[in-house]
Design an enzyme around this catalytic site. Structure first.
Site, PDB file in Angstrom:
ATOM      1  N   ALA A  83       3.629  -4.578  -1.292  1.00 55.74           N
ATOM      2  CA  ALA A  83       2.345  -4.742  -0.604  1.00 55.74           C
ATOM      3  C   ALA A  83       1.233  -4.652  -1.641  1.00 55.74           C
ATOM      4  O   ALA A  83       1.091  -3.620  -2.301  1.00 55.74           O
ATOM      5  CB  ALA A  83       2.167  -3.665   0.465  1.00 55.74           C
ATOM      6  N   VAL A  84       0.500  -5.739  -1.778  1.00 54.45           N
ATOM      7  CA  VAL A  84      -0.649  -5.737  -2.687  1.00 54.45           C
ATOM      8  C   VAL A  84      -1.907  -5.848  -1.821  1.00 54.45           C
ATOM      9  O   VAL A  84      -2.027  -6.783  -1.015  1.00 54.45           O
ATOM     10  CB  VAL A  84      -0.585  -6.905  -3.695  1.00 54.45           C
ATOM     11  CG1 VAL A  84      -1.549  -6.640  -4.854  1.00 54.45           C
ATOM     12  CG2 VAL A  84       0.818  -7.126  -4.222  1.00 54.45           C
ATOM     13  N   ILE A  85      -2.778  -4.889  -1.976  1.00 50.49           N
ATOM     14  CA  ILE A  85      -3.978  -4.839  -1.126  1.00 50.49           C
ATOM     15  C   ILE A  85      -5.213  -4.958  -2.010  1.00 50.49           C
ATOM     16  O   ILE A  85      -5.342  -4.234  -3.009  1.00 50.49           O
ATOM     17  CB  ILE A  85      -3.999  -3.534  -0.302  1.00 50.49           C
ATOM     18  CG1 ILE A  85      -2.735  -3.480   0.577  1.00 50.49           C
ATOM     19  CG2 ILE A  85      -5.259  -3.454   0.562  1.00 50.49           C
ATOM     20  CD1 ILE A  85      -2.511  -2.168   1.291  1.00 50.49           C
ATOM     21  N   THR A  89     -11.770  -4.972  -7.800  1.00 49.23           N
ATOM     22  CA  THR A  89     -11.713  -5.670  -9.087  1.00 49.23           C
ATOM     23  C   THR A  89     -10.726  -6.847  -9.004  1.00 49.23           C
ATOM     24  O   THR A  89      -9.976  -6.956  -8.026  1.00 49.23           O
ATOM     25  CB  THR A  89     -11.215  -4.704 -10.183  1.00 49.23           C
ATOM     26  OG1 THR A  89      -9.813  -4.469  -9.953  1.00 49.23           O
ATOM     27  CG2 THR A  89     -11.961  -3.388 -10.175  1.00 49.23           C
ATOM     28  N   HIS A  91      -7.982  -7.125 -10.273  1.00 51.42           N
ATOM     29  CA  HIS A  91      -6.619  -6.651 -10.486  1.00 51.42           C
ATOM     30  C   HIS A  91      -5.636  -7.274  -9.477  1.00 51.42           C
ATOM     31  O   HIS A  91      -4.533  -7.686  -9.829  1.00 51.42           O
ATOM     32  CB  HIS A  91      -6.602  -5.120 -10.359  1.00 51.42           C
ATOM     33  CG  HIS A  91      -5.335  -4.477 -10.803  1.00 51.42           C
ATOM     34  ND1 HIS A  91      -4.965  -4.396 -12.125  1.00 51.42           N
ATOM     35  CD2 HIS A  91      -4.336  -3.899 -10.108  1.00 51.42           C
ATOM     36  CE1 HIS A  91      -3.804  -3.781 -12.221  1.00 51.42           C
ATOM     37  NE2 HIS A  91      -3.393  -3.475 -11.007  1.00 51.42           N
ATOM     38  N   ARG A 130       1.346  -6.430   9.488  1.00 50.25           N
ATOM     39  CA  ARG A 130       2.492  -7.260   9.071  1.00 50.25           C
ATOM     40  C   ARG A 130       3.729  -6.433   8.708  1.00 50.25           C
ATOM     41  O   ARG A 130       4.731  -6.974   8.269  1.00 50.25           O
ATOM     42  CB  ARG A 130       2.070  -8.146   7.890  1.00 50.25           C
ATOM     43  CG  ARG A 130       1.121  -9.237   8.324  1.00 50.25           C
ATOM     44  CD  ARG A 130       0.252  -9.783   7.221  1.00 50.25           C
ATOM     45  NE  ARG A 130      -0.613 -10.849   7.734  1.00 50.25           N
ATOM     46  CZ  ARG A 130      -1.715 -10.650   8.473  1.00 50.25           C
ATOM     47  NH1 ARG A 130      -2.112  -9.417   8.769  1.00 50.25           N
ATOM     48  NH2 ARG A 130      -2.428 -11.669   8.919  1.00 50.25           N
TER      49      ARG A 130
HETATM   50  N1  INI Z   1       1.048  -2.699  -7.162  1.00 51.57           N
HETATM   51  C1  INI Z   1       1.324  -3.007  -5.872  1.00 51.57           C
HETATM   52  O1  INI Z   1       2.497  -3.168  -5.516  1.00 51.57           O
HETATM   53  N2  INI Z   1       0.322  -3.134  -4.963  1.00 51.57           N
HETATM   54  C2  INI Z   1      -0.987  -2.972  -5.304  1.00 51.57           C
HETATM   55  O2  INI Z   1      -1.862  -3.085  -4.398  1.00 51.57           O
HETATM   56  C3  INI Z   1      -1.296  -2.659  -6.660  1.00 51.57           C
HETATM   57  N3  INI Z   1      -2.667  -2.471  -7.051  1.00 51.57           N
HETATM   58  O3  INI Z   1      -3.571  -2.684  -6.242  1.00 51.57           O
HETATM   59  O4  INI Z   1      -2.959  -2.081  -8.169  1.00 51.57           O
HETATM   60  C4  INI Z   1      -0.238  -2.523  -7.590  1.00 51.57           C
HETATM   61  N4  INI Z   1      -0.469  -2.231  -8.894  1.00 51.57           N
HETATM   62  C5  INI Z   1       0.578  -1.763  -9.787  1.00 51.57           C
HETATM   63  C6  INI Z   1       1.348  -2.906 -10.409  1.00 51.57           C
HETATM   64  O5  INI Z   1       2.163  -3.559  -9.454  1.00 51.57           O
HETATM   65  C7  INI Z   1       2.285  -2.416 -11.530  1.00 51.57           C
HETATM   66  O6  INI Z   1       3.184  -1.447 -11.033  1.00 51.57           O
HETATM   67  C8  INI Z   1       1.534  -1.791 -12.702  1.00 51.57           C
HETATM   68  O7  INI Z   1       0.502  -2.659 -13.152  1.00 51.57           O
HETATM   69  C9  INI Z   1       2.509  -1.528 -13.900  1.00 51.57           C
HETATM   70  O8  INI Z   1       3.174  -2.702 -14.326  1.00 51.57           O
END
Ligand code: INI
Length: 158
Positions: A83-85, A89, A91, A130
Site C-alpha cells: 500500500a503506497v499512500i 512530497t 516520494h 480497497r
Molecule cells: N513504502 C510503502 O510500501 N508505502 C508507502 O506509502 C511508502 N512511503 O510513503 O514512503 C513506502 N516507502 C518505503 C519504500 O517502499 C522502501 O521500503 C524504502 O524506500 C527502502 O527501500
C-alpha cells in the site's frame, strides 16, 4: 466461433504453489490484503502448504525480492501486496513507479506471473476501502489473477 481454439486459465489452485510477497509499510492495510489473498486462495482449492508468505520492508522493495523468488522456481505465481499512500512530497511517485515497472519487468524476465496487488492511493480512506471494505479486497482480486495466469501458462506450454 465454434471452431476457434480458445485458451484461458481456470481460477482454481489445484497443485499450484503461490508465493505472497507483502510489504510491512502501512501494515494495518496490507495485512487485510494478505488476509483477503489467503482466503481467496483457500476458497479456490489451495491447501495451506501450497501458500508461502514472504515479508519485505516496503512496496519499493517488492520487485527485488519478487525477481529472486520467481527465479528460484519455488512457485507458479506470485501475488505482490502493498500500500503506497500519497504524502506531501514526490516520494510516492518514485515508490509507485519503481514498484509497478519493477514487478512487470520481473514477471517478463522470469516468465512467472506476478499479480499486482499494490494499492496506490491519495488517502488512507481510499486504501481502507480497497482492503476489505466497500471497494472489495484487492489482495483477493490479485490472488485470483495469479491462479488464472498460472493455469494459463500451463495451457500455453502444451
Ligand atoms: N513504502 C510503502 O510500501 N508505502 C508507502 O506509502 C511508502 N512511503 O510513503 O514512503 C513506502 N516507502 C518505503 C519504500 O517502499 C522502501 O521500503 C524504502 O524506500 C527502502 O527501500
Amino acid at each position: 466461433m465454434d471452431n476457434i481454439r480458445t485458451l484461458h486459465g481456470d481460477v482454481i489452485a489445484r497443485d499450484l504453489r503461490i508465493a505472497i510477497i507483502a510489504s510491512r509499510f502501512n501494515d494495518a492495510i496490507v495485512e487485510n490484503l494478505v488476509r483477503g489473498a489467503v482466503d481467496a486462495l483457500l476458497r479456490h482449492g489451495a491447501g495451506e502448504k501450497q501458500i508461502e508468505i514472504i515479508r519485505v520492508p516496503g512496496a519499493y522493495d517488492l520487485p527485488f525480492v519478487a525477481r529472486r523468488v520467481a527465479a528460484s522456481k519455488r512457485c507458479d505465481a506470485i501475488v505482490a501486496l502493498g500500500a503506497v499512500i500519497r504524502g506531501a512530497t514526490p516520494h510516492f511517485d518514485y515508490v509507485c513507479s519503481q514498484c509497478a515497472s519493477g514487478l512487470a519487468r520481473a514477471a517478463d524476465d522470469t516468465g512467472v506471473p506476478i499479480a499486482f496487488g499494490v494499492l496506490t492511493t491519495d488517502t488512507v480512506e481510499q486504501a481502507v476501502e480497497r482492503a476489505g471494505t466497500k471497494a472489495g479486497n484487492k489482495g483477493a482480486d490479485a490472488a485470483l489473477v495469479a491462479l488464472e495466469l498460472a493455469n494459463l501458462m500451463r495451457r500455453l506450454d502444451v
